[in-house]
Design an enzyme around this catalytic site. Structure first.
Site, PDB file in Angstrom:
ATOM      1  N   CYS A   1      51.374  47.900  61.178  1.00 34.81           N
ATOM      2  CA  CYS A   1      51.194  47.944  62.618  1.00 34.81           C
ATOM      3  C   CYS A   1      51.158  46.525  63.180  1.00 34.81           C
ATOM      4  O   CYS A   1      50.745  45.579  62.506  1.00 34.81           O
ATOM      5  CB  CYS A   1      49.888  48.664  62.953  1.00 34.81           C
ATOM      6  SG  CYS A   1      49.587  48.872  64.722  1.00 34.81           S
TER       7      CYS A   1
ATOM      8  N   ASP B   1      49.169  45.475  65.293  1.00 28.29           N
ATOM      9  CA  ASP B   1      47.785  45.138  65.641  1.00 28.29           C
ATOM     10  C   ASP B   1      47.383  43.789  65.047  1.00 28.29           C
ATOM     11  O   ASP B   1      47.544  43.553  63.844  1.00 28.29           O
ATOM     12  CB  ASP B   1      46.855  46.242  65.128  1.00 28.29           C
ATOM     13  CG  ASP B   1      45.460  46.154  65.713  1.00 28.29           C
ATOM     14  OD1 ASP B   1      44.805  45.115  65.542  1.00 28.29           O
ATOM     15  OD2 ASP B   1      45.016  47.139  66.347  1.00 28.29           O
TER      16      ASP B   1
ATOM     17  N   ARG C   1      44.669  42.618  64.297  1.00 29.95           N
ATOM     18  CA  ARG C   1      43.528  42.651  63.369  1.00 29.95           C
ATOM     19  C   ARG C   1      43.923  43.023  61.950  1.00 29.95           C
ATOM     20  O   ARG C   1      43.047  43.150  61.079  1.00 29.95           O
ATOM     21  CB  ARG C   1      42.480  43.642  63.888  1.00 29.95           C
ATOM     22  CG  ARG C   1      41.933  43.330  65.262  1.00 29.95           C
ATOM     23  CD  ARG C   1      41.158  44.504  65.833  1.00 29.95           C
ATOM     24  NE  ARG C   1      42.026  45.664  66.056  1.00 29.95           N
ATOM     25  CZ  ARG C   1      41.576  46.857  66.475  1.00 29.95           C
ATOM     26  NH1 ARG C   1      40.279  47.029  66.684  1.00 29.95           N
ATOM     27  NH2 ARG C   1      42.432  47.854  66.665  1.00 29.95           N
TER      28      ARG C   1
ATOM     29  N   HIS D   1      46.479  51.812  59.839  1.00 30.06           N
ATOM     30  CA  HIS D   1      45.071  51.402  59.872  1.00 30.06           C
ATOM     31  C   HIS D   1      44.285  52.358  60.755  1.00 30.06           C
ATOM     32  O   HIS D   1      44.779  52.863  61.765  1.00 30.06           O
ATOM     33  CB  HIS D   1      44.922  49.952  60.366  1.00 30.06           C
ATOM     34  CG  HIS D   1      45.260  49.752  61.808  1.00 30.06           C
ATOM     35  ND1 HIS D   1      44.306  49.714  62.802  1.00 30.06           N
ATOM     36  CD2 HIS D   1      46.448  49.580  62.433  1.00 30.06           C
ATOM     37  CE1 HIS D   1      44.905  49.523  63.974  1.00 30.06           C
ATOM     38  NE2 HIS D   1      46.198  49.440  63.775  1.00 30.06           N
TER      39      HIS D   1
ATOM     40  N   CYS E   1      43.788  52.807  65.069  1.00 26.37           N
ATOM     41  CA  CYS E   1      45.061  52.386  65.659  1.00 26.37           C
ATOM     42  C   CYS E   1      45.178  52.908  67.095  1.00 26.37           C
ATOM     43  O   CYS E   1      45.111  54.114  67.339  1.00 26.37           O
ATOM     44  CB  CYS E   1      46.218  52.915  64.812  1.00 26.37           C
ATOM     45  SG  CYS E   1      47.850  52.508  65.459  1.00 26.37           S
TER      46      CYS E   1
END
Length: 221
Positions: free
Chosen positions: A43, A45, A47, A99, A102
């Site tokens: 992803c 993302d 993080r 994750h 999400c």
């Protein structure tokens, strides 16, 4: 507070100098031809940093990222990355990694509208529709979301395995396996979903076993 670009450049210089002090040969090694054994499809993302999660140095993992770690057969960007990784770099493992927590999966699950990306997240919505019965078994919304994160990874592993790129690699006997993982933001640990496929014949039984495992296990929040 948002950092200024000058601060980022300063951080870069300090990082480069620190790396040189700690490992004088680091950048020379890095400048040589990359030879990663892993392709990470994850992803976007911020993080979820692939190298840090697996404790690998730059050059050890080839990375493709998009919202909700989706693999679509019409996405030439993703397919080009897979093709380059498999045919040119000869990676041995493709790690499809979602994750928990999400935002893209959450939007697809709840039907929240976020804009143009809604069209992309339709693919995750299709996963939710396909596995509606499995999702309805979970009462708590947070756990239902976590279960969809896992189911989405499983379906994207199938999509990777069904690409002509991976099918051709297996047909010529190239060592290559595809795996499904889900990363937790809460503790930094990766949950192996138990879906590892190394030949075309393994795909269906591995998929069936992974879905059965989801049905009998509790999803992580």
């Amino acid at each position: 507070m948002t950092r200024r670009l000058d601060d980022l450049l300063k951080n870069n210089r300090e990082w480069a100098e620190q790396v040189r002090r700690d490992d004088p040969g680091f950048f020379k090694r890095l400048s040589n031809q990359q030879s990663p054994k892993y392709l990470w499809i994850g992803c976007s993302d911020s993080r979820v940093p692939a190298n840090q999660i697996m404790r690998l140095d730059p050059g050890e993992v080839f990375v493709h990222r998009n919202i909700a770690n989706v693999v679509v057969h019409a996405d030439l960007n993703c397919l080009s990355v897979i093709q380059f990784a498999v045919d040119m770099l000869k990676v041995e493992h493709i790690l499809v990694t979602g994750h928990y927590g999400c935002g893209g999966v959450q939007a697809a699950l709840t039907g929240a509208r976020i804009g143009l990306a809604d069209n992309w997240l339709r693919h995750v919505g299709d996963v939710a529709n396909k596995h509606a019965a499995l999702l309805e078994e979970v009462d708590l919304e947070a756990l239902r979301h976590a279960r969809l994160c896992e189911l989405n990874v499983i379906e994207q592993v199938v999509n990777v395995c069904q690409t002509t790129i991976v099918q051709d690699a297996w047909a010529r006997g190239q060592p290559l396996s595809v795996h499904g993982w889900c990363y937790s933001l809460l503790d930094g640990r990766v949950n192996d979903l138990g879906l590892g496929v190394a030949t075309a014949d393994e795909l269906q039984p591995a998929y069936d076993a992974a879905i059965a495992r989801i049905r009998t296990s509790k999803a992580k929040a």
